[in-house]
Motif scaffolding. Structure first.
Motif, PDB file in Angstrom:
ATOM      1  N   SER A  22      84.981  26.465  -0.474  1.00 21.44           N
ATOM      2  CA  SER A  22      85.530  25.858   0.977  1.00 21.44           C
ATOM      3  C   SER A  22      85.897  24.558   1.456  1.00 21.44           C
ATOM      4  N   GLY A  23      87.037  24.954   2.238  1.00 16.86           N
ATOM      5  CA  GLY A  23      87.635  23.862   2.794  1.00 16.86           C
ATOM      6  C   GLY A  23      87.435  23.277   4.325  1.00 16.86           C
ATOM      7  N   LYS A  24      87.953  21.937   4.122  1.00 19.52           N
ATOM      8  CA  LYS A  24      88.318  21.801   5.536  1.00 19.52           C
ATOM      9  C   LYS A  24      89.036  20.905   6.143  1.00 19.52           C
TER      10      LYS A  24
ATOM     11  N   LEU B 103      87.271  28.940   4.362  1.00 20.18           N
ATOM     12  CA  LEU B 103      87.188  29.393   3.311  1.00 20.18           C
ATOM     13  C   LEU B 103      88.361  29.844   2.418  1.00 20.18           C
TER      14      LEU B 103
ATOM     15  N   ILE C 277      94.491  20.939   4.982  1.00 25.00           N
ATOM     16  CA  ILE C 277      93.094  21.129   4.747  1.00 25.00           C
ATOM     17  C   ILE C 277      92.831  21.114   3.066  1.00 25.00           C
TER      18      ILE C 277
ATOM     19  N   GLN D  36      87.188  21.475  11.344  1.00 24.22           N
ATOM     20  CA  GLN D  36      86.973  22.895  11.140  1.00 24.22           C
ATOM     21  C   GLN D  36      86.574  23.915   9.304  1.00 24.22           C
ATOM     22  N   THR D  37      85.632  24.588   9.378  1.00 25.47           N
ATOM     23  CA  THR D  37      85.655  24.843   7.930  1.00 25.47           C
ATOM     24  C   THR D  37      86.552  25.877   7.909  1.00 25.47           C
TER      25      THR D  37
ATOM     26  N   VAL E  70      90.448  20.146   0.159  1.00 19.17           N
ATOM     27  CA  VAL E  70      89.324  21.393  -0.577  1.00 19.17           C
ATOM     28  C   VAL E  70      88.324  20.482  -1.881  1.00 19.17           C
TER      29      VAL E  70
END
Length: 506
Positions: free
Chosen positions: A380-382, A368, A401, A365-366, A403
């Motif tokens: 943007s991170g994941k 911010l 997450i 999932q992304t 980045v």
């Protein structure tokens, strides 16, 4: 007619009747409570006499009336007025119906933003320690410098380690020589064993031939004994055959002893060979230990060169050229660590997601990421992993997450805010914050039933937006909520709903 004017100075009364025909006045005496008739002429003369007395009497009456009226105003009248007000208030209270303003809850949007505080960390960060002791010969990098994987950072001068390497190599050579010697001895013993086995085999063949000859001599002697008894042969000839039999038997016994001796020699040679093999195994093990020790010390010798374990930036330095370096770890004090390095091209952020939003978070999932120092820039991170188990103390899910930081705008240690845009399958209801009632019974809302009566309902809250609050359970969308409920609104009390005023646009 009596012209003598009667004395009316002591008479006082109230006028009752005036008779014009007789010119007399009848009045009622206040002293004697009797009727008296007086002639008009007497009244005329009496008026002048009693004029002053009447004036004084009227003055007294007026004064008394004013005093009594004042007393009534100060005492009785206020009490009567207060009692009247209390009665009016009680009557209005029993008959008055409270007026309330109501609102209806609204369904929250399907998509919502979850903003969580966090701290930025390097994807990899480690402290570099010395694995060999010595003096720092050369320092090649300093803080803030970017290095590549395997890049040389510093060199340690360690002569003791070099000497240990030479000694370990000598031990390996000695072990190899000893092993070669015992292996040669084993070969000699194996050769001797072969010769002994050959001798044993020859003796066994001789023994077999001797036993055959013995059997032939025995049969011959037995036949000659029988012939001697029959007188067919002489006694001397029979004795010769007996002597030959005894010689064959002695030869067999001698060969048996030689065979047993050769067998003992074979067994002894086998034991010596097994012992030698054990010695060889011991020397092989000793050689392996020596080689392992040589490899260990050689590895320590390579640790004289400090290299970067991965690409990153030097964040700290704890040594200078010429400093004494001690091999150790973070458990040691002093100059045990040399550098600290962090990988900053990839950053990681760890956040704790509340239980209410755990189902909305999944790997890939992304998210911010924003920092206050860069208000116009977002990253943007994941989501790369989660703990998959909620913390028992905070009921939150640890989420990590990743980045990308190719521009190097973010720094490890920065405070950041992570925003998730999540879709909710069952959006909760939103109610104004001024509809909540918090007391000993928990969190409640006051509702108005179809019969226009107050009914309190317990609710479970979700997120708090300030003026509005999410209700996740305990409430239906069609209820009417009372805004700013007071303590006077008891459960079951009748109320009047005020009409809502339409909002005017400016």
């Amino acid at each position: 007619m009596n012209n003598q004017i009667p004395d009316f100075s002591k008479k006082s009364g109230i006028l009752k009747n005036f008779d014009k025909s007789t010119n007399q006045i009848e009045f009622y005496s206040m002293d004697t409570q009797e009727n008296s008739k007086v002639d008009h002429s007497e009244i005329t003369s009496l008026a002048a006499t009693n004029k002053k007395s009447r004036f004084n009497f009227i003055t007294i009456i007026a004064t008394t009336t004013l005093v009594v009226t004042g007393l009534l105003a100060l005492g009785i009248i206020p009490r009567l007025q207060k009692q009247s007000e209390l009665n009016a208030f009680a009557k209005s209270t029993t008959k008055k119906v409270s007026s309330v303003n109501v609102v209806k809850p609204k369904v929250a949007a399907n998509f919502t933003e979850l903003v969580l505080p966090s701290s930025i960390q390097a994807s990899q960060e480690t402290t570099i320690y010395a694995r060999t002791s010595g003096y720092l010969q050369k320092k090649l990098v300093d803080i803030g410098e970017r290095v590549n994987r395997g890049q040389l950072l510093a060199i340690i001068d360690a002569p003791e380690t070099d000497q240990d390497v030479q000694q370990a190599r000598a031990e390996v050579a000695k072990s190899e020589a000893n092993l070669a010697q015992v292996q040669a001895d084993l070969a000699q013993k194996q050769s001797n064993l072969s010769q002994t086995k050959a001798n044993l085999k020859a003796r066994q063949a001789e023994l077999a031939q001797a036993r055959t000859n013995l059997e032939l001599a025995r049969q011959t002697w037995q036949r000659w004994q029988l012939l001697q008894k029959q007188g067919a042969v002489t006694t001397q000839a029979a004795d010769e055959r007996q002597t030959a039999f005894n010689a064959s038997r002695a030869n067999v016994d001698t060969l048996i002893a030689r065979v047993n001796s050769d067998q003992e020699s074979v067994n002894t040679a086998l034991a010596a060979i097994n012992s030698q093999k054990a010695n060889i195994n011991a020397f092989i093990a000793s050689k392996s230990v020596s080689k392992s020790d040589l490899q260990r010390i050689t590895a320590l010798q390579t640790f004289k060169q400090i290299v970067a374990p991965f690409a990153g930036v030097i964040t700290a330095r704890n040594i200078d050229t010429g400093a004494l370096i001690s091999a150790g770890s973070n458990n040691n004090s002093g100059n045990s660590w040399l550098f600290k390095i962090a990988q900053t091209n990839n950053l990681r952020i760890r956040i704790n997601v509340p239980q209410a939003f755990v189902q909305s978070i999944h790997t890939g999932q992304t998210a911010l990421v924003r920092v206050r120092e860069l208000p116009k820039k977002s990253f943007s991170g994941k989501v790369i992993r989660t703990a998959d188990v909620l913390d028992a103390t905070s009921n939150t899910l640890l989420t990590e997450i990743e980045v990308q930081n190719s521009d190097n705008l973010l720094r490890p240690g920065m405070y950041a805010e992570v925003t998730f845009k999540t879709e909710r399958a069952n959006p909760p209801l939103l109610v104004p914050a001024n509809t909540l009632v918090i007391n000993a019974d928990g969190i409640q809302v006051a509702t108005v039933t179809k019969e226009k009566k107050v009914k309190y309902q317990k609710v479970e809250l979700g997120r708090d937006y300030g003026t509005e609050v999410e209700v996740v359970s305990g409430l239906s969308p069609n209820v009417r909520l009372i805004t700013n409920p007071t303590d006077a609104l008891q459960d079951g009390k009748s109320v009047q709903v005020l009409a809502s005023k339409p909002k005017t646009k400016n």
